[in-house]
Design a protein around this motif. Sequence first.
Motif, PDB file in Angstrom:
ATOM      1  N   MET A  63       7.194  16.628  -5.974  1.00  0.00           N
ATOM      2  CA  MET A  63       8.183  15.831  -6.694  1.00  0.00           C
ATOM      3  C   MET A  63       7.533  15.058  -7.842  1.00  0.00           C
ATOM      4  SD  MET A  63      11.315  14.972  -7.047  1.00  0.00           S
ATOM      5  CE  MET A  63      12.010  15.660  -5.537  1.00  0.00           C
ATOM      6  N   CYS A  64       6.333  14.544  -7.624  1.00  0.00           N
ATOM      7  CA  CYS A  64       5.646  13.766  -8.655  1.00  0.00           C
ATOM      8  C   CYS A  64       5.283  14.617  -9.869  1.00  0.00           C
ATOM      9  CB  CYS A  64       4.380  13.132  -8.078  1.00  0.00           C
ATOM     10  SG  CYS A  64       4.717  11.821  -6.886  1.00  0.00           S
ATOM     11  N   LEU A  65       5.049  15.894  -9.640  1.00  0.00           N
ATOM     12  CA  LEU A  65       4.723  16.779 -10.756  1.00  0.00           C
ATOM     13  C   LEU A  65       5.926  17.025 -11.669  1.00  0.00           C
ATOM     14  CD1 LEU A  65       2.518  19.435  -8.895  1.00  0.00           C
ATOM     15  CD2 LEU A  65       1.756  17.565 -10.370  1.00  0.00           C
ATOM     16  N   ARG A  66       7.125  16.776 -11.131  1.00  0.00           N
ATOM     17  CA  ARG A  66       8.343  17.022 -11.915  1.00  0.00           C
ATOM     18  C   ARG A  66       8.813  15.797 -12.682  1.00  0.00           C
ATOM     19  NH1 ARG A  66      11.935  19.481  -7.003  1.00  0.00           N
ATOM     20  NH2 ARG A  66      10.460  21.087  -6.280  1.00  0.00           N
ATOM     21  N   SER A  67       8.483  14.604 -12.201  1.00  0.00           N
ATOM     22  CA  SER A  67       9.089  13.393 -12.752  1.00  0.00           C
ATOM     23  C   SER A  67       8.046  12.304 -12.974  1.00  0.00           C
ATOM     24  CB  SER A  67      10.182  12.897 -11.799  1.00  0.00           C
ATOM     25  OG  SER A  67      10.580  11.601 -12.102  1.00  0.00           O
ATOM     26  N   GLU A  68       8.130  11.675 -14.145  1.00  0.00           N
ATOM     27  CA  GLU A  68       7.234  10.553 -14.455  1.00  0.00           C
ATOM     28  C   GLU A  68       7.560   9.346 -13.581  1.00  0.00           C
ATOM     29  OE1 GLU A  68       4.108   8.713 -16.243  1.00  0.00           O
ATOM     30  OE2 GLU A  68       4.769  10.766 -16.669  1.00  0.00           O
ATOM     31  N   GLU A  69       8.860   9.118 -13.314  1.00  0.00           N
ATOM     32  CA  GLU A  69       9.279   7.994 -12.478  1.00  0.00           C
ATOM     33  C   GLU A  69       8.760   8.160 -11.050  1.00  0.00           C
ATOM     34  OE1 GLU A  69      13.364   5.792 -10.888  1.00  0.00           O
ATOM     35  OE2 GLU A  69      13.489   7.458 -12.319  1.00  0.00           O
ATOM     36  N   SER A  70       8.854   9.368 -10.517  1.00  0.00           N
ATOM     37  CA  SER A  70       8.355   9.642  -9.170  1.00  0.00           C
ATOM     38  C   SER A  70       6.843   9.477  -9.111  1.00  0.00           C
ATOM     39  CB  SER A  70       8.725  11.065  -8.748  1.00  0.00           C
ATOM     40  OG  SER A  70      10.123  11.219  -8.662  1.00  0.00           O
ATOM     41  N   ARG A  71       6.155   9.849 -10.185  1.00  0.00           N
ATOM     42  CA  ARG A  71       4.711   9.695 -10.232  1.00  0.00           C
ATOM     43  C   ARG A  71       4.326   8.225 -10.193  1.00  0.00           C
ATOM     44  NH1 ARG A  71       3.782  12.186 -14.801  1.00  0.00           N
ATOM     45  NH2 ARG A  71       4.066  14.206 -13.799  1.00  0.00           N
ATOM     46  N   SER A  72       5.100   7.393 -10.888  1.00  0.00           N
ATOM     47  CA  SER A  72       4.837   5.957 -10.900  1.00  0.00           C
ATOM     48  C   SER A  72       5.055   5.352  -9.513  1.00  0.00           C
ATOM     49  CB  SER A  72       5.755   5.278 -11.922  1.00  0.00           C
ATOM     50  OG  SER A  72       5.598   3.880 -11.877  1.00  0.00           O
ATOM     51  N   LYS A  73       6.152   5.749  -8.845  1.00  0.00           N
ATOM     52  CA  LYS A  73       6.424   5.276  -7.483  1.00  0.00           C
ATOM     53  C   LYS A  73       5.317   5.695  -6.521  1.00  0.00           C
ATOM     54  CE  LYS A  73      11.478   4.953  -7.257  1.00  0.00           C
ATOM     55  NZ  LYS A  73      12.684   5.502  -6.573  1.00  0.00           N
ATOM     56  N   PHE A  74       4.844   6.917  -6.692  1.00  0.00           N
ATOM     57  CA  PHE A  74       3.788   7.430  -5.816  1.00  0.00           C
ATOM     58  C   PHE A  74       2.531   6.581  -5.955  1.00  0.00           C
ATOM     59  CE2 PHE A  74       0.124  10.035  -4.849  1.00  0.00           C
ATOM     60  CZ  PHE A  74       0.491  10.667  -3.665  1.00  0.00           C
ATOM     61  N   MET A  75       2.125   6.281  -7.182  1.00  0.00           N
ATOM     62  CA  MET A  75       0.900   5.517  -7.416  1.00  0.00           C
ATOM     63  C   MET A  75       1.026   4.094  -6.898  1.00  0.00           C
ATOM     64  SD  MET A  75      -1.175   7.659  -8.620  1.00  0.00           S
ATOM     65  CE  MET A  75      -2.503   6.532  -9.045  1.00  0.00           C
ATOM     66  N   GLN A  76       2.224   3.521  -6.981  1.00  0.00           N
ATOM     67  CA  GLN A  76       2.414   2.131  -6.567  1.00  0.00           C
ATOM     68  C   GLN A  76       2.519   1.975  -5.057  1.00  0.00           C
ATOM     69  OE1 GLN A  76       5.749   0.405  -8.627  1.00  0.00           O
ATOM     70  NE2 GLN A  76       4.852   0.743 -10.643  1.00  0.00           N
ATOM     71  N   THR A  77       3.257   2.842  -4.393  1.00  0.00           N
ATOM     72  CA  THR A  77       3.552   2.641  -2.971  1.00  0.00           C
ATOM     73  C   THR A  77       2.912   3.657  -2.038  1.00  0.00           C
ATOM     74  OG1 THR A  77       5.600   3.934  -3.118  1.00  0.00           O
ATOM     75  CG2 THR A  77       5.757   1.567  -3.524  1.00  0.00           C
ATOM     76  N   CYS A  78       2.709   4.886  -2.520  1.00  0.00           N
ATOM     77  CA  CYS A  78       2.159   5.931  -1.639  1.00  0.00           C
ATOM     78  C   CYS A  78       0.643   5.927  -1.607  1.00  0.00           C
ATOM     79  CB  CYS A  78       2.641   7.315  -2.075  1.00  0.00           C
ATOM     80  SG  CYS A  78       4.414   7.525  -1.909  1.00  0.00           S
ATOM     81  N   LEU A  79       0.009   5.532  -2.708  1.00  0.00           N
ATOM     82  CA  LEU A  79      -1.447   5.546  -2.751  1.00  0.00           C
ATOM     83  C   LEU A  79      -2.069   4.627  -1.697  1.00  0.00           C
ATOM     84  CD1 LEU A  79      -3.825   6.833  -4.178  1.00  0.00           C
ATOM     85  CD2 LEU A  79      -3.820   4.911  -5.798  1.00  0.00           C
ATOM     86  N   PRO A  80      -1.619   3.355  -1.566  1.00  0.00           N
ATOM     87  CA  PRO A  80      -2.192   2.521  -0.501  1.00  0.00           C
ATOM     88  C   PRO A  80      -1.920   3.076   0.893  1.00  0.00           C
ATOM     89  CG  PRO A  80      -0.326   1.408  -1.545  1.00  0.00           C
ATOM     90  CD  PRO A  80      -0.676   2.579  -2.396  1.00  0.00           C
ATOM     91  N   HIS A  81      -0.730   3.676   1.077  1.00  0.00           N
ATOM     92  CA  HIS A  81      -0.411   4.279   2.374  1.00  0.00           C
ATOM     93  C   HIS A  81      -1.346   5.448   2.665  1.00  0.00           C
ATOM     94  CE1 HIS A  81       1.659   7.302   4.899  1.00  0.00           C
ATOM     95  NE2 HIS A  81       1.978   6.238   5.614  1.00  0.00           N
ATOM     96  N   LEU A  82      -1.613   6.264   1.654  1.00  0.00           N
ATOM     97  CA  LEU A  82      -2.484   7.424   1.826  1.00  0.00           C
ATOM     98  C   LEU A  82      -3.909   6.974   2.156  1.00  0.00           C
ATOM     99  CD1 LEU A  82      -2.594  10.498   1.712  1.00  0.00           C
ATOM    100  CD2 LEU A  82      -3.104  10.322  -0.737  1.00  0.00           C
ATOM    101  N   VAL A  83      -4.386   5.946   1.464  1.00  0.00           N
ATOM    102  CA  VAL A  83      -5.726   5.420   1.747  1.00  0.00           C
ATOM    103  C   VAL A  83      -5.800   4.881   3.173  1.00  0.00           C
ATOM    104  CG1 VAL A  83      -7.405   3.627   1.150  1.00  0.00           C
ATOM    105  CG2 VAL A  83      -6.249   4.910  -0.663  1.00  0.00           C
ATOM    106  N   SER A  84      -4.778   4.117   3.584  1.00  0.00           N
ATOM    107  CA  SER A  84      -4.745   3.569   4.946  1.00  0.00           C
ATOM    108  C   SER A  84      -4.738   4.684   5.983  1.00  0.00           C
ATOM    109  CB  SER A  84      -3.507   2.683   5.127  1.00  0.00           C
ATOM    110  OG  SER A  84      -3.569   1.552   4.296  1.00  0.00           O
ATOM    111  N   LEU A  85      -3.948   5.719   5.717  1.00  0.00           N
ATOM    112  CA  LEU A  85      -3.868   6.839   6.649  1.00  0.00           C
ATOM    113  C   LEU A  85      -5.219   7.540   6.783  1.00  0.00           C
ATOM    114  CD1 LEU A  85      -1.845   8.567   8.359  1.00  0.00           C
ATOM    115  CD2 LEU A  85      -1.737  10.081   6.383  1.00  0.00           C
ATOM    116  N   ILE A  86      -5.879   7.782   5.662  1.00  0.00           N
ATOM    117  CA  ILE A  86      -7.186   8.448   5.688  1.00  0.00           C
ATOM    118  C   ILE A  86      -8.197   7.604   6.452  1.00  0.00           C
ATOM    119  CG2 ILE A  86      -9.139   9.165   4.253  1.00  0.00           C
ATOM    120  CD1 ILE A  86      -7.074   9.989   2.113  1.00  0.00           C
ATOM    121  N   VAL A  87      -8.163   6.288   6.228  1.00  0.00           N
ATOM    122  CA  VAL A  87      -9.096   5.384   6.914  1.00  0.00           C
ATOM    123  C   VAL A  87      -8.871   5.422   8.425  1.00  0.00           C
ATOM    124  CG1 VAL A  87      -9.672   2.948   7.290  1.00  0.00           C
ATOM    125  CG2 VAL A  87      -9.494   3.844   4.971  1.00  0.00           C
TER     126      VAL A  87
END
Length: 309
Positions: free
Chosen positions: A220-244
């Motif tokens: 979805m992020c590859l299709r939309s700039e807005e989705s990419r922004s949401k991903f970086m703001q809210t999904c990135l910390p979640h992804l880091v926490s999950l990996i940890v």
Amino acid sequence: MGNVSVITMFTLSGFNGTANLRLTVLALTLLCYFVIWLVNVTIIMTIIINRNLHEPMYILLCNLCINGLYGTSGFYPKFIGDLLSGSYVISYAGCLLQGFVLHSSACADFSFLVLMAYDRYVAICRPLIYHALMTTQRVCIFVFFGWFVPFYMLFMGTITTVNPRLCGSHIPKIYCVNLLISNLACSASIAKTIIPAFNYTFYFCHFLFVIWSYVCLIKMCLRSEESRSKFMQTCLPHLVSLIVVVACLLFDLLYMRFGSKQLSQNVQNFMAIVFVLIPPIVNPLMYGFKLRQIRIRIQKCICSKKSDF
């Protein structure tokens, strides 16, 4: 069967290598525990006090931080008490309780991270129906099962661990683990094999769901700039926490099963406490710095405190 006896106390032999460093370890442990409480309570109170943060993602984050405090309470107070007293023993009941708290906390961590992944998936991939799916009632149900399922599964696992006939009383760690108690049993049990295997499979399916959700999110992020922004703001910390969390749990689990006895006791102890040290600090710090709404409210609170002086 001559070595079989009724065990009422266990010796935590992982402390054998800490005698010369006891004061240093005690100071570092107190500092870590203070930081864990500070960062987690800050996030929890920020979310509770601010009504604008009473949204699904922040509610789940609040429960993740509460779980961090719950899990560490199963380790740090006992560990600090042992360092102060120099007596490295624990009762059978206390050992089962500690193992239950640590394991249930680890599983609850995974449960809430999976729920947060689902929340982000719906928010980014299904934004038009987000509020219809993530209602207050449904979020409350998610939170209930996020606590209930790990507690129930670990309760069943703990029951199978109870065995008055053991062939040893030494646990080669600085805290109790149900797997190690099971290893002390004089006779094998099918339930002790089936229930842990089911638990591992159940949470491995959680992991697969998270991978699937992030594949959808990235598409979805590859299709939309807005989705990419949401991903970086809210999904990135979640992804880091999950990996940890996944890395720390796998690190500890694989070490318990395949760890080398040639490592020094201090290295083994550090490897054992990774999952009660890193995730409870990294998770709230990651979200506190990355999520804009939480960061702004914490900054406002700090600035208002300074102005009062």
